[in-house]
Design an enzyme around this catalytic site. Structure first.
Site, PDB file in Angstrom:
ATOM      1  N   ASP A  37       0.837  -1.204   0.000  1.00  0.00           N
ATOM      2  CA  ASP A  37       0.000   0.000   0.000  1.00  0.00           C
ATOM      3  C   ASP A  37       0.872   1.254   0.000  1.00  0.00           C
ATOM      4  O   ASP A  37       1.512   1.565   0.999  1.00  0.00           O
ATOM      5  CB  ASP A  37      -0.909  -0.016   1.238  1.00  0.00           C
ATOM      6  CG  ASP A  37      -2.060  -0.997   1.076  1.00  0.00           C
ATOM      7  OD1 ASP A  37      -2.677  -1.015   0.000  1.00  0.00           O
ATOM      8  OD2 ASP A  37      -2.323  -1.747   2.039  1.00  0.00           O
ATOM      9  N   ASP A 192     -10.397  -5.473  -1.472  1.00  0.00           N
ATOM     10  CA  ASP A 192      -9.409  -4.967  -0.515  1.00  0.00           C
ATOM     11  C   ASP A 192     -10.116  -4.141   0.562  1.00  0.00           C
ATOM     12  O   ASP A 192     -10.804  -3.173   0.248  1.00  0.00           O
ATOM     13  CB  ASP A 192      -8.414  -4.080  -1.291  1.00  0.00           C
ATOM     14  CG  ASP A 192      -7.235  -3.614  -0.455  1.00  0.00           C
ATOM     15  OD1 ASP A 192      -7.044  -4.126   0.667  1.00  0.00           O
ATOM     16  OD2 ASP A 192      -6.494  -2.731  -0.937  1.00  0.00           O
ATOM     17  N   GLY A 193      -9.944  -4.548   1.807  1.00  0.00           N
ATOM     18  CA  GLY A 193     -10.464  -3.773   2.934  1.00  0.00           C
ATOM     19  C   GLY A 193     -11.454  -4.547   3.774  1.00  0.00           C
ATOM     20  O   GLY A 193     -12.507  -4.978   3.284  1.00  0.00           O
TER      21      GLY A 193
HETATM   22  C1  DX5 Z   1      -6.460   0.282   2.648  1.00  0.00           C
HETATM   23  C2  DX5 Z   1      -5.471  -0.595   1.945  1.00  0.00           C
HETATM   24  C3  DX5 Z   1      -5.646  -2.028   2.229  1.00  0.00           C
HETATM   25  C4  DX5 Z   1      -5.397  -2.380   3.675  1.00  0.00           C
HETATM   26  C5  DX5 Z   1      -6.282  -3.533   4.069  1.00  0.00           C
HETATM   27  O1  DX5 Z   1      -6.215   1.571   2.274  1.00  0.00           O
HETATM   28  O2  DX5 Z   1      -5.554  -0.426   0.552  1.00  0.00           O
HETATM   29  O3  DX5 Z   1      -4.827  -2.832   1.392  1.00  0.00           O
HETATM   30  O4  DX5 Z   1      -4.058  -2.702   3.901  1.00  0.00           O
HETATM   31  O5  DX5 Z   1      -6.282  -3.632   5.428  1.00  0.00           O
HETATM   32  P1  DX5 Z   1      -7.323  -4.543   6.219  1.00  0.00           P
HETATM   33  O6  DX5 Z   1      -7.207  -5.918   5.648  1.00  0.00           O
HETATM   34  O7  DX5 Z   1      -6.837  -4.452   7.642  1.00  0.00           O
HETATM   35  O8  DX5 Z   1      -8.651  -3.927   6.021  1.00  0.00           O
HETATM   36 ZN    ZN Z   2      -4.475  -1.823  -0.721  1.00  0.00          ZN
END
Ligand code: DX5
Ligand code: ZN
Length: 232
Positions: A37, A192-193
Site C-alpha cells: 500500500d 481490498d479492505g
Molecule cells: C487500505 C489498503 C488495504 C489495507 C487492508 O487503504 O488499501 O490494502 O491494507 O487492510 P485490512 O485488511 O486491515 O482492512
Molecule cells: Zn491496498
C-alpha cells in the site's frame, strides 16, 4: 472457468522491523502475492511506502508484488515502482478527472470523482502494460465502475473500505460491483479492505477471487489457518 482463490498479503499490518521474517511466514503459509500500500499523504491522509521498500521486499520473495498506488498523479510514479520490482501496478480511478471543489483540499477524504477522465486513465494503464507489468484499476466505495477501461486492464480492484488505513470495517456497497464484474470481465477481480472469515465468503460469492488482507492475516496466530479458511 472458475478461478482459484488467491490470498494477497497486505504488508501494511506486517512488522516493519521484521519484514523479511514476515514475508517468509506468509510464503510458508501459502499466500499467492504481496500487496504493498503506497500512500502519499494527499490522495489519502496516510503516508506509507515508496519504491525503496518495494525494492527491499523484492529481494526476499519471488511471489508477485502488487503496488497499490494511493497517490496523486500516479502516472509520474509508475516507472519507479516498476523498476523497484512491482509486477502489478494498481491506479485509483479517482486520480483521473476534475474533482468537485470541496474535494480539492489536501485533507479531504475520501477523494471523489463524478466523471472519470477515461482517456487519461487509459494512458496510464497502457503505460503500465508497456513496461510489461500487469495493470489494475481501483474503484473506491463511492466510485461507479467505468466499464470502458476494462479492455486495458489485467485486473480490477474493488475497495471495500475507503483507502488510507488498515483495520477498517468492510463496506457491503462493494458487492454489487463484484457481481457486475463477474458477468463482464475475465481478468483478476480483487477485493481490498476489511476482509476476514465473515466477509471473505460474501466477496467470493459475489465474484472476487483475489482476497487482499492486512490486519486479519497478521493478527492471526497461525497464518496458514487464515489461508485455508479463505480457500474453503
Ligand atoms: C487500505 C489498503 C488495504 C489495507 C487492508 O487503504 O488499501 O490494502 O491494507 O487492510 P485490512 O485488511 O486491515 O482492512
Ligand atoms: Zn491496498
Amino acid at each position: 472457468m472458475k478461478k482459484s482463490i488467491e490470498v494477497s498479503a497486505s504488508i501494511l499490518a506486517a512488522d516493519f522491523g521484521n519484514l523479511e521474517r514476515d514475508i517468509k511466514r506468509c510464503e510458508a503459509a501459502g499466500v499467492a502475492r504481496f500487496h504493498i500500500d503506497c500512500m502519499d499523504g494527499h490522495f489519502v491522509p496516510n503516508l506509507t511506502i515508496g519504491p525503496v521498500i518495494v525494492e527491499a521486499v523484492r529481494k526476499h520473495t519471488k511471489l508477485p508484488l502488487e503496488a497499490h498506488l494511493m497517490i496523486e498523479h500516479p502516472g509520474d510514479y509508475i516507472e519507479s515502482y516498476a523498476k523497484a520490482g512491482a509486477d502489478i501496478i494498481h491506479v485509483q480511478a479517482e486520480c483521473y478527472g476534475k474533482r468537485p471543489s470541496s474535494c480539492r483540499l489536501w485533507n479531504q477524504w475520501p477523494k471523489i470523482i463524478k466523471q472519470v477522465d477515461i482517456p487519461a486513465l487509459r494512458l496510464d494503464l497502457k503505460k503500465i502494460r508497456k513496461l510489461h507489468k500487469k495493470a489494475f484499476v481501483v474503484f473506491n466505495p463511492g466510485t461507479a465502475l467505468c466499464e470502458d477501461v476494462l479492455d486495458d486492464c489485467d485486473g480490477v480492484l474493488i475497495m471495500s473500505v475507503n483507502p488510507g488505513f488498515a483495520g477498517q470495517q468492510f463496506m457491503p456497497e462493494a458487492l454489487p460491483k463484484l457481481k457486475r464484474l463477474k458477468e463482464i470481465f475475465h481478468g483478476d477481480i480483487a477485493i481490498d479492505g476489511g476482509i476476514n472469515a465473515q466477509t471473505a465468503p460474501l466477496a467470493v460469492q459475489a465474484g472476487a477471487h483475489v482476497l487482499i488482507t492486512a490486519s486479519y492475516l497478521f493478527s492471526a496466530e497461525n497464518l496458514s489457518n487464515v489461508i485455508k479458511t479463505f480457500q474453503k
